[in-house]
Design an enzyme around this catalytic site. Structure first.
Site, PDB file in Angstrom:
ATOM      1  CG  ASP A 413      -2.024   1.226   1.078  1.00 27.93           C
ATOM      2  OD1 ASP A 413      -2.848   1.002   0.496  1.00 27.93           O
ATOM      3  OD2 ASP A 413      -1.825   1.960   2.070  1.00 27.93           O
ATOM      4  CD  GLU A 442      -2.669   1.563  -3.437  1.00 25.65           C
ATOM      5  OE1 GLU A 442      -3.688   2.038  -3.368  1.00 25.65           O
ATOM      6  OE2 GLU A 442      -1.751   1.950  -2.564  1.00 25.65           O
TER       7      GLU A 442
END
Length: 693
Positions: A413, A442
């Site tokens: 993330d 990401e």
């Protein structure tokens, strides 16, 4: 000043001048036959470029020499021991610019190197001159005297008891005959079998080599995968109709849904964070600042009294439950990916154990995450500058813990909010110690950061695919990810995520979801969907590109029977089946754009080389998609036939036999076939291809 003092001062002055004088720069010597501008390479040839087992990749270089003598070149792939794994002749792809290219195919995992070799080609030089002189009647005896010397060298350099050596000896016999006509001798010297023999076993002079460039060959999952994302707590979650109180789903209830997911052909099950969630500043539904009793909070606000990144939320279960989930996924042919969110809730154990790992503001409070005007009061970001070694060792420990429990992929993330140097070190160590582990970035951020994260070791990256909706931008983006950046960044195409719901998806209904799934599944070797995609969840939170009632902040159990009626589950299963059938759709560097007469129709061809396919044959797929989710569109598709090595026929007769993998229909196509596609029926063609004789 005494004599000895003057001498000492003189020595110090000379030493100072010497220390200040610039060092002689280290100049890379130019080889005898210059080989320059070799690609691909990363960080000036110090970082390994991306490669995948059984995936061909191009090597190119500018190669030239003085004078008019001919030369040849080859790209060479070697393993870590220096053993040659593959080598291929390089062809001039830009006549006049001397840009040569050859494709290499690794078949073993791990660290490799490649280089370019060039050499003076006496046979090509002789043949060029001989063809001119024989036709002009110039220096005939000398021409074939030179040929005798050359062919004797060639025979000697060719392995005995081979067809190539036989062909060269037979040609030499004819060339050596005193009374044979020059035309007969020349025909023997340039016979196809002779040229094939000398292409395989060339006579090399003035051999030159480039430096060696590193690459790392990953397993196929680093390139190819069909991901399915879930929030485990939603699967099996129940709401008491009388009290309104929710009971969380668990890892065990989530495991009951694996059969359905595997049945659609997905091979990676991706879990959003499963760690304990903080209570302080917990967010409520739709990211509200006040959580109501029973609101589960965001799983990205990691950490509570129950533990941090190395713990499992007690509501989800235990490590034994997790191990059973992983075991069932493996039994169904799926790998497990976990979310790595390097951030903490205010209740995370690190906040008290390592306060130096966070940023303290001038008022004494710890800074929470912000991306003005957005605020994330439930999350503290790590400060990687305060104790970089301590943070590094702890994160490495946590990742290795999950690896020991069967996790083989990590979706990271927001990696772009952490130092690139941190990732370079961590991913380099994992490549060495855990080469099977794959990291997906990401990173919806600026292009230099996305590309550099790939350069330093991320195996895959989210991309801008979700926002590329028109034909021209899709064509440009497919070209970029397949040709311009493939050596440093492997794309993963996601039509939506739990954070992204574009206007196109909000407005286009079922056809929009079908169109984007087809483009994602065929345009990139790795693609993924967020749980609920098959239910056409397309209602956005006002003034936002994300779903209303976002699953990040609440339980969201689903009734998948609806997906059987709208046809989306069937489509997803079909797409994964087609991908598994065609190696061409599992490769990245092979996209050719086909222009069309309608800006709402996009088409591209993907071809897998024989050395990439299991049966050693060429595999080709042509994709044609209607981008308009509201209306039927028709177009002429102007096929680029160069990947097939054929040219248009003068009579416009059929060149290709194509079979639509979506409905089984077969068509005969010339270079400009006509298509009509209906968003409420046949919205696309995914065509296997057979070249007609």
């Amino acid at each position: 000043m005494t004599t000895s003092q003057r001498k000492s001062s003189s020595v110090r002055n000379r030493s100072a001048r010497t220390s200040r004088s610039p060092q002689t720069p280290q100049i890379q010597p130019v080889s005898r036959i210059p080989i320059v501008e070799v690609s691909p390479q990363l960080l000036d040839g110090t970082s390994p470029v991306k490669a995948t087992i059984n995936e061909s990749f191009p090597v190119s270089a500018t190669i030239f020499r003085e004078g008019h003598d001919k030369f040849a070149a080859a790209a060479v792939l070697v393993d870590a021991t220096g053993k040659i794994i593959d080598q291929t002749p390089m062809q001039d792809t830009a006549p006049g610019l001397f840009r040569y290219e050859g494709w290499l195919t690794p078949h073993t995992l791990g660290a490799h190197r490649f280089y370019v070799e060039a050499w003076s080609d006496p046979y090509a030089t002789w043949l060029h001159n001989a063809e001119i002189k024989v036709s002009a009647g110039i220096d005939i005896p000398l021409v074939f005297a030179e040929a005798e010397v050359l062919f004797k060298k060639a025979v000697k350099a060719t392995p005995i008891r081979t067809a190539e050596r036989t062909a060269l000896r037979e040609a030499l016999t004819v060339i050596s005959k005193k009374r044979a006509l020059p035309e007969i001798k020349l025909a023997a010297a340039r016979a196809p079998e002779v040229q094939e023999a000398l292409a395989k076993y060339p006579v090399k002079e003035l051999v030159s080599r480039s430096k060696e460039y590193p690459l790392f060959v990953d397993r196929e999952r680093a390139l190819v995968g069909s991901w399915y994302e879930i929030f485990p707590r939603s699967v099996g979650a129940k709401k008491d109709p009388e009290t309104g109180k929710w009971t969380s789903g668990t890892l065990r209830t989530a495991a009951t849904d694996l059969d359905r997911i595997a049945g659609m052909g997905f091979d990676v099950i991706y879990l959003t964070p499963i760690h304990p969630i903080g209570e302080t500043n917990r967010k409520g539904r739709n990211n509200s600042l006040t959580a109501q009793p029973g609101d589960p909070g965001s799983p990205y606000a990691i950490g509570s009294a129950d533990g941090g990144h190395d713990a499992i939320d007690p509501q989800l279960g235990t490590f034994d439950d997790f191990d059973e989930f992983v075991a069932k996924a493996h039994k169904l042919g799926m790998e497990v990916a976990m979310d790595v969110a390097l951030q903490c809730s205010p209740d995370h154990p690190w906040v008290t154990e390592h306060p130096e790992w966070f940023t303290t503001r001038v008022d004494g409070t710890i800074a929470y995450a912000e991306n003005p005007p957005k605020k994330y009061q439930d999350i503290y970001p790590l400060n990687f500058d305060n104790d970089p070694e301590g943070i590094y060792q702890e994160i490495k420990r946590i990742l290795e813990l999950w690896v020991s429990h069967g996790v083989t992929l990590f979706r990271v993330d927001n990696p772009h909010t952490k130092p690139v140097a941190f990732w370079q070190r961590l991913l380099g160590e994992f490549r060495h110690n855990h080469p099977d582990i794959i990291f997906l970035a990401e990173a919806f951020t600026n292009p230099p950061m996305m590309q550099t994260l790939g350069t330093v070791g991320f195996h895959q990256s989210y991309t801008y695919f979700a926002w590329r909706n028109e034909r021209e931008e899709i064509e440009k983006y497919l070209t970029e990810v397949s040709h311009e950046s493939a050596h440093r960044m492997r794309p993963a195409f996601w039509p939506t995520t739990h954070d992204i719901l574009t206007p196109y998806m909000q407005r286009g209904g079922i056809p929009a979801f079908a169109i984007r799934a087809i483009l994602a599944a065929t345009g990139s070797p790795t693609w993924g969907i967020y749980n609920g995609y098959e239910l056409i969840e397309n209602i956005a939170r006002p003034d936002a590109e994300e779903q209303i009632d976002n699953e990040k902040y609440e339980y969201k159990p689903r009734n998948y029977a609806v997906a059987e009626h709208n046809g989306m589950s069937t489509l997803l299963k079909l797409l994964n089946s087609i991908r598994n059938k065609h190696t061409a759709l599992q490769r990245l560097r092979n996209v050719t754009i086909n222009p069309t007469s309608n800006d709402k129709i996009v088409s591209f061809t993907k071809i897998a080389r024989p050395e990439e396919t299991p049966d050693g044959t060429l595999d080709a797929v042509i994709v044609v998609v209607n981008l308009d989710p509201y209306a039927s569109r028709d177009a002429s598709v102007y096929l680029d036939l160069s990947p097939f090595g054929i040219s248009p026929r003068w009579d416009n007769g059929p060149l290709l036999q194509v079979t639509d993998e979506m409905n089984g229909q077969t068509y005969l196509w010339n270079e400009a076939p006509y298509v009509r596609l209906d968003p409420h029926g046949q919205v696309a063609h995914i065509l296997s291809v057979k070249v007609l004789p």
